[in-house]
Motif scaffolding. Structure first.
Motif, PDB file in Angstrom:
ATOM      1  N   VAL A   1      -2.466   8.445   4.440  1.00  0.00           N
ATOM      2  CA  VAL A   1      -1.625   8.945   5.534  1.00  0.00           C
ATOM      3  C   VAL A   1      -0.145   8.824   5.182  1.00  0.00           C
ATOM      4  CG1 VAL A   1      -0.994   8.624   7.960  1.00  0.00           C
ATOM      5  CG2 VAL A   1      -3.383   8.473   7.271  1.00  0.00           C
ATOM      6  N   SER A   2       0.232   7.761   4.461  1.00  0.00           N
ATOM      7  CA  SER A   2       1.644   7.621   4.091  1.00  0.00           C
ATOM      8  C   SER A   2       2.072   8.725   3.131  1.00  0.00           C
ATOM      9  CB  SER A   2       1.892   6.247   3.464  1.00  0.00           C
ATOM     10  OG  SER A   2       1.262   6.145   2.197  1.00  0.00           O
ATOM     11  N   LEU A   3       1.147   9.205   2.309  1.00  0.00           N
ATOM     12  CA  LEU A   3       1.469  10.332   1.428  1.00  0.00           C
ATOM     13  C   LEU A   3       1.537  11.645   2.204  1.00  0.00           C
ATOM     14  CD1 LEU A   3      -0.712   9.516  -1.728  1.00  0.00           C
ATOM     15  CD2 LEU A   3       1.769   9.341  -1.515  1.00  0.00           C
ATOM     16  N   LEU A   4       0.619  11.807   3.152  1.00  0.00           N
ATOM     17  CA  LEU A   4       0.600  13.038   3.945  1.00  0.00           C
ATOM     18  C   LEU A   4       1.771  13.093   4.921  1.00  0.00           C
ATOM     19  CD1 LEU A   4      -3.221  13.202   4.751  1.00  0.00           C
ATOM     20  CD2 LEU A   4      -1.948  14.807   3.312  1.00  0.00           C
ATOM     21  N   GLY A   5       2.155  11.949   5.457  1.00  0.00           N
ATOM     22  CA  GLY A   5       3.254  11.908   6.410  1.00  0.00           C
ATOM     23  C   GLY A   5       2.977  12.756   7.632  1.00  0.00           C
ATOM     24  N   ARG A   6       3.992  13.493   8.085  1.00  0.00           N
ATOM     25  CA  ARG A   6       3.839  14.333   9.268  1.00  0.00           C
ATOM     26  C   ARG A   6       2.801  15.430   9.057  1.00  0.00           C
ATOM     27  NH1 ARG A   6       8.827  12.325   8.949  1.00  0.00           N
ATOM     28  NH2 ARG A   6      10.006  11.837  10.866  1.00  0.00           N
TER      29      ARG A   6
ATOM     30  N   ARG B   1       1.609   7.921  14.941  1.00  0.00           N
ATOM     31  CA  ARG B   1       2.272   8.996  15.683  1.00  0.00           C
ATOM     32  C   ARG B   1       3.350   8.428  16.607  1.00  0.00           C
ATOM     33  NH1 ARG B   1      -1.249  12.696  19.728  1.00  0.00           N
ATOM     34  NH2 ARG B   1      -1.267  10.711  20.871  1.00  0.00           N
ATOM     35  N   GLU B   2       3.063   7.296  17.210  1.00  0.00           N
ATOM     36  CA  GLU B   2       4.038   6.665  18.105  1.00  0.00           C
ATOM     37  C   GLU B   2       5.304   6.277  17.349  1.00  0.00           C
ATOM     38  OE1 GLU B   2       4.242   2.548  20.720  1.00  0.00           O
ATOM     39  OE2 GLU B   2       2.298   3.561  20.506  1.00  0.00           O
ATOM     40  N   ARG B   3       5.148   5.742  16.135  1.00  0.00           N
ATOM     41  CA  ARG B   3       6.321   5.330  15.350  1.00  0.00           C
ATOM     42  C   ARG B   3       7.096   6.543  14.822  1.00  0.00           C
ATOM     43  NH1 ARG B   3       8.174   1.906  17.432  1.00  0.00           N
ATOM     44  NH2 ARG B   3       9.734   2.013  15.762  1.00  0.00           N
ATOM     45  N   LEU B   4       6.404   7.621  14.458  1.00  0.00           N
ATOM     46  CA  LEU B   4       7.116   8.841  14.048  1.00  0.00           C
ATOM     47  C   LEU B   4       7.951   9.387  15.203  1.00  0.00           C
ATOM     48  CD1 LEU B   4       4.419  10.758  11.940  1.00  0.00           C
ATOM     49  CD2 LEU B   4       6.434   9.551  11.088  1.00  0.00           C
TER      50      LEU B   4
ATOM     51  N   VAL C   1       0.832  -1.203   0.000  1.00  0.00           N
ATOM     52  CA  VAL C   1       0.000   0.000   0.000  1.00  0.00           C
ATOM     53  C   VAL C   1       0.866   1.253   0.000  1.00  0.00           C
ATOM     54  CG1 VAL C   1      -1.624   1.358   1.382  1.00  0.00           C
ATOM     55  CG2 VAL C   1      -2.009  -1.085   1.066  1.00  0.00           C
ATOM     56  N   VAL C   2       1.935   1.252   0.780  1.00  0.00           N
ATOM     57  CA  VAL C   2       2.811   2.426   0.855  1.00  0.00           C
ATOM     58  C   VAL C   2       3.546   2.637  -0.465  1.00  0.00           C
ATOM     59  CG1 VAL C   2       4.913   3.310   1.942  1.00  0.00           C
ATOM     60  CG2 VAL C   2       3.067   2.405   3.355  1.00  0.00           C
ATOM     61  N   ARG C   3       4.053   1.555  -1.066  1.00  0.00           N
ATOM     62  CA  ARG C   3       4.798   1.691  -2.327  1.00  0.00           C
ATOM     63  C   ARG C   3       3.897   2.055  -3.494  1.00  0.00           C
ATOM     64  NH1 ARG C   3       6.386  -2.763  -4.116  1.00  0.00           N
ATOM     65  NH2 ARG C   3       5.789  -4.253  -2.499  1.00  0.00           N
ATOM     66  N   ARG C   4       2.651   1.627  -3.446  1.00  0.00           N
ATOM     67  CA  ARG C   4       1.716   1.882  -4.553  1.00  0.00           C
ATOM     68  C   ARG C   4       0.550   2.758  -4.074  1.00  0.00           C
ATOM     69  NH1 ARG C   4       5.468   0.092  -6.812  1.00  0.00           N
ATOM     70  NH2 ARG C   4       5.626  -1.749  -8.161  1.00  0.00           N
ATOM     71  N   ALA C   5       0.844   3.777  -3.282  1.00  0.00           N
ATOM     72  CA  ALA C   5      -0.206   4.585  -2.642  1.00  0.00           C
ATOM     73  C   ALA C   5      -1.145   5.222  -3.662  1.00  0.00           C
ATOM     74  CB  ALA C   5       0.426   5.658  -1.764  1.00  0.00           C
ATOM     75  N   TRP C   6      -0.584   5.838  -4.701  1.00  0.00           N
ATOM     76  CA  TRP C   6      -1.446   6.512  -5.689  1.00  0.00           C
ATOM     77  C   TRP C   6      -2.304   5.499  -6.451  1.00  0.00           C
ATOM     78  CZ3 TRP C   6      -2.664  11.250  -5.212  1.00  0.00           C
ATOM     79  CH2 TRP C   6      -1.770  12.191  -4.687  1.00  0.00           C
ATOM     80  N   TRP C   7      -1.736   4.327  -6.739  1.00  0.00           N
ATOM     81  CA  TRP C   7      -2.518   3.297  -7.413  1.00  0.00           C
ATOM     82  C   TRP C   7      -3.669   2.812  -6.524  1.00  0.00           C
ATOM     83  CZ3 TRP C   7      -2.117   1.897 -12.409  1.00  0.00           C
ATOM     84  CH2 TRP C   7      -0.972   2.283 -13.098  1.00  0.00           C
ATOM     85  N   VAL C   8      -3.387   2.646  -5.245  1.00  0.00           N
ATOM     86  CA  VAL C   8      -4.420   2.205  -4.307  1.00  0.00           C
ATOM     87  C   VAL C   8      -5.548   3.235  -4.223  1.00  0.00           C
ATOM     88  CG1 VAL C   8      -4.916   1.739  -1.870  1.00  0.00           C
ATOM     89  CG2 VAL C   8      -2.872   0.768  -2.939  1.00  0.00           C
ATOM     90  N   ILE C   9      -5.182   4.514  -4.097  1.00  0.00           N
ATOM     91  CA  ILE C   9      -6.193   5.575  -3.986  1.00  0.00           C
ATOM     92  C   ILE C   9      -7.017   5.662  -5.264  1.00  0.00           C
ATOM     93  CG2 ILE C   9      -6.533   8.061  -3.762  1.00  0.00           C
ATOM     94  CD1 ILE C   9      -3.957   8.072  -2.015  1.00  0.00           C
ATOM     95  N   GLY C  10      -6.337   5.618  -6.420  1.00  0.00           N
ATOM     96  CA  GLY C  10      -7.048   5.708  -7.698  1.00  0.00           C
ATOM     97  C   GLY C  10      -7.983   4.534  -7.919  1.00  0.00           C
ATOM     98  N   GLY C  11      -7.502   3.322  -7.634  1.00  0.00           N
ATOM     99  CA  GLY C  11      -8.341   2.139  -7.810  1.00  0.00           C
ATOM    100  C   GLY C  11      -9.538   2.148  -6.873  1.00  0.00           C
ATOM    101  N   TRP C  12      -9.304   2.607  -5.652  1.00  0.00           N
ATOM    102  CA  TRP C  12     -10.388   2.654  -4.671  1.00  0.00           C
ATOM    103  C   TRP C  12     -11.459   3.648  -5.110  1.00  0.00           C
ATOM    104  CZ3 TRP C  12     -13.675   4.641  -1.224  1.00  0.00           C
ATOM    105  CH2 TRP C  12     -14.096   3.836  -0.165  1.00  0.00           C
TER     106      TRP C  12
ATOM    107  N   ASP D   1      10.804   7.017   9.420  1.00  0.00           N
ATOM    108  CA  ASP D   1      10.340   7.915   8.363  1.00  0.00           C
ATOM    109  C   ASP D   1       8.874   7.622   8.082  1.00  0.00           C
ATOM    110  OD1 ASP D   1      10.010   6.141   5.805  1.00  0.00           O
ATOM    111  OD2 ASP D   1      11.898   5.497   6.707  1.00  0.00           O
ATOM    112  N   LYS D   2       8.235   8.468   7.284  1.00  0.00           N
ATOM    113  CA  LYS D   2       6.774   8.378   7.137  1.00  0.00           C
ATOM    114  C   LYS D   2       6.319   7.058   6.519  1.00  0.00           C
ATOM    115  CE  LYS D   2       6.379  10.773   2.641  1.00  0.00           C
ATOM    116  NZ  LYS D   2       5.753  11.923   1.946  1.00  0.00           N
ATOM    117  N   ARG D   3       7.132   6.492   5.600  1.00  0.00           N
ATOM    118  CA  ARG D   3       6.716   5.248   4.960  1.00  0.00           C
ATOM    119  C   ARG D   3       6.926   4.056   5.890  1.00  0.00           C
ATOM    120  NH1 ARG D   3       9.320   4.905  -0.850  1.00  0.00           N
ATOM    121  NH2 ARG D   3       7.665   3.373  -1.142  1.00  0.00           N
TER     122      ARG D   3
END
Length: 717
Positions: free
Chosen positions: A335-340, A263-266, A9-20, A271-273
């Motif tokens: 969220v992975s695209l938005l990051g912080r 938030r805990e992991r950041l 999902v993180v590597r193909r974020a735009w594809w996931v959003i577009g397909g959804w 990193d965001k991904r």
């Protein structure tokens, strides 16, 4: 599995959003409307095996012109004095005048000496209302037109009239319902936005659930409507509102589960991904298990004999399934695209809170688990004791505002006639083989019915197109939707009427009271089946999640105890403090939907965190303290949002909405704060390592605390 899913999902974020989004648009525009499969006819959800349904079906065949519903025009003198013979004649003329107006979907306008109260206080004009279905909007319009015609028709006569009956009651309270449910929707948005703003101090984090879940709601209604069309299923009018609350409740829960862990992991330096991949790995199993438990709880409703529950279960299960897929794909991608930036403009997410309330509570539970378990358990048991006084209430009209025209007409009618005048008990006498009934048989049965338990008056028998069937309406001495009347019809009255049927004939008892009596029987049967089966299946899901046989046992016991405590607290308030005759009969199944099913989410989140902390090498008491510190804020935030949404219903001027609002709100509060925050962690700490037997789910893994995937490996995966 969840790590691979998160990485994809993180590597193909735009594809996931577009397909959804493409799938969502296709579903929304290609599927039918939910209104196409909606029904408001409670009786239609009862199985054919119940006597009230058999009576109705026989009535439809013998009286093909039978009306869908009735309206009662209650006429009285403006000065309050008894009606005179001249007044009675004037009422007859009034009925003929109304009939001459040919108001659409109305017929009959029946009155006469038999419609005059024994004390001459009122005279009744019965108006038949006919439409293809009982929930046809044309019936509401017909009542409005009748009311508009009443005033001019009685002008100058010294008489006044009010229109009552079930349809008239709905007309009077339609705006109240609409306003109440509009308030729920608005309150849901305000609470979600407001509380997430307080938690994360970010408008982006606050708006994310609103936008995403709104789309999920549209997708779900389309899929439910398509499934209904495909399998010829009807759903209740309540589904849209219940679906809205369920999706925003669990959807916000799942999004908060992810955001808190992200938030805990950041804060830990990911990193965001990488932070999102680790979050999906850690929380994905929790979300999936929680959703599976809810889906199973909803699908168990298929075992219900009441069609209302059977149709509600799959519809809600579809919604939870869509929300699960969304939580594991679309939300991580966004969220992975938005990051912080998802926490913008606040910088507070960068700092680990110190001396928080959750940390202090966790420390207290870790130090004194026995005291905490005993105190929280005793509170739940004390509240659960209220269930012993539970009584079901079927009288919707008593819960509506009493200053409406229909309420005043009902009060006038019940003062002059037997209490059951607005909803007669319909008894169908039949030979069953087509042989015509004789007048002697009908007269003998009517005479015997007059002496049956609880019967205040027997109306003249009616003969329809089938000579083998006669209908005799009985007016009960009790309020026809009271517990006393329902118990009477289900037992002594039915038995007496069956025994009174002349040789060669049989009697079927129908009408509103009989329908509710059968709903009561079906409801009791369904709960006795649904709760144990759901408890067993939820325990199985927990066993698979935790690889344990011990923890699922006390977790399920805690959930059932919480259910009883919620119902008991409602009984204490409404039957005790407010002296109501009972609580709405729908309440146990509503609590099942929102307290047992959704409340299990909080248990799963907490127990999964306790296991995680144990795997990091912490001893049971320390694991409980740390688990509450980290999972507590998530549970608290999710619980407050869902409880607050329902609590708003207590502002509605309708009793059963007030009861539902209080019951679900207090149930969620008990689930989130008493059960998940105190009882379960304390009990787990007390049981210690044995809680994870035989799978040893608390065994230390991967070298101890915070052994996460390498950030570089995740980011490049």
């Amino acid at each position: 599995m969840f790590e691979r899913l998160g990485s994809f999902v993180v590597r193909r974020a735009w594809w996931v959003i577009g397909g959804w989004l493409l799938a969502a648009v296709a579903i929304i525009f290609a599927t039918p409307s939910l209104s196409d499969i909606t029904s408001a006819d409670q009786e239609s959800f009862l199985p054919h095996s119940y006597e009230s349904v058999q009576a109705t079906e026989l009535g439809k065949k013998a009286f093909p012109q039978q009306v869908t519903a009735t309206a009662a025009i209650v006429v009285k003198r403006a000065d309050g004095k008894p009606l005179t013979p001249a007044d009675e004649a004037r009422v007859g003329e009034f009925a003929r005048t109304l009939q001459g107006r040919n108001i659409a979907h109305t017929s009959g306008y029946l009155t006469g000496p038999q419609a005059v109260a024994p004390d001459k206080s009122v005279q009744l004009v019965n108006v038949g209302l006919a439409a293809p279905t009982p929930d046809d909007p044309a019936l509401l319009d017909a009542v409005r037109e009748v009311r508009a015609a009443v005033g001019p028709a009685l002008d100058g006569s010294g008489l006044t009239a009010g229109v009552g009956g079930d349809v008239a009651t709905f007309v009077d309270n339609e705006n109240t319902f609409n306003d109440a449910f509009a308030v729920v929707g608005i309150a849901t948005f305000v609470l979600i936005i407001g509380l997430i703003l307080i938690i994360f101090r970010s408008p982006i984090a606050a708006l994310l659930p609103i936008v995403v879940i709104s789309v999920v709601l549209s997708v779900t209604t389309g899929l439910v409507a398509a499934a209904g069309k495909a399998f010829d299923l009807n759903v209740s009018q309540d589904l849209q509102t219940i679906l809205l609350i369920v999706l925003f409740g669990i959807g916000t829960d799942y999004i908060l589960f992810l955001l808190f862990r992200y938030r805990e992991r950041l804060r830990a330096g990911d990193d965001k991904r990488t932070a999102m991949v680790v979050s999906v790995r850690r929380v994905g199993e929790v979300i999936t298990s929680a959703a599976a438990a809810v889906i199973v709880a909803f699908l168990v409703l298929l075992l219900a004999s009441l069609g209302f529950f059977g149709s509600l279960g799959p519809a809600l299960a579809i919604g939870v399934g869509v929300m699960l897929i969304t939580s594991l794909t679309l939300i991580p991608a966004l969220v992975s695209l938005l990051g912080r930036f998802v926490f913008w403009p606040s910088k507070a997410w960068q700092r680990t809170p110190k001396a928080t309330l959750a940390r202090r509570l966790g420390g207290a539970i870790g130090r004194r688990p026995a005291l905490v378990a005993l105190g929280s358990g005793a509170l739940l048991v004390a509240l659960a004791a209220g269930v012993l006084g539970y009584k079901a209430d079927y009288d919707f009209s008593a819960g509506f505002p009493q200053d409406t025209e229909s309420a005043k007409a009902a009060a006038d009618l019940q003062r002059g006639f037997a209490a059951g005048a607005l909803a007669p008990t319909e008894v169908y006498l039949t030979t069953g083989n087509g042989t015509p009934l004789t007048d002697q048989q009908v007269n003998d049965f009517s005479a015997a019915a007059a002496g049956a338990p609880g019967v205040g008056r027997v109306q003249p028998a009616e003969r329809g197109s089938d000579p083998s069937v006669a209908r005799i309406n009985l007016l009960l001495n009790e309020n026809p939707v009271s517990n006393e009347a329902i118990t009477l019809v289900r037992g002594d009255l039915r038995d007496a009427l069956h025994a009174a049927a002349p040789a060669g004939t049989s009697a079927l008892v129908g009408g509103t009271t009989a329908i509710f009596a059968d709903i009561n029987s079906a409801n009791n049967r369904d709960l006795s089946v649904i709760l144990p089966v759901a408890a067993g299946l939820i325990a199985l899901i927990l066993a698979l999640l935790l690889r344990s046989l011990v923890a699922p046992i006390y977790l399920v016991v805690a959930v059932l105890l919480n259910f009883a405590a919620t119902l008991g607290a409602t009984v204490y308030l409404f039957q005790g403090l407010q002296d109501k005759p009972g609580v709405t009969f729908q309440l146990p199944i509503i609590l099942y939907l929102f307290v047992v099913a959704i409340g299990t989410d909080y248990n799963i989140l907490m127990i999964a965190r306790l296991r995680e902390e144990a795997r990091e090498g912490n001893e049971p008491h320390e694991a409980a303290a740390i688990g509450v510190e980290h999972a507590g804020p998530t549970v608290a935030a999710a619980g407050v949002i869902l409880a607050g949404t329902f609590a708003v219903l207590m502002l509605a001027p309708i009793s059963f909405l007030q009861q539902m609002g209080f019951a679900v709100a207090i149930g969620i509060v008990l689930s989130a704060f008493v059960m998940s925050m105190f009882f379960v962690p304390a009990l787990t700490a007390l049981i210690g390592h044995a809680a994870w037997w035989p799978g040893h789910g608390d065994r230390r893994r991967n070298g101890g605390r915070h052994a996460e995937p390498e950030p570089e490996a995740v980011a490049q995966a």
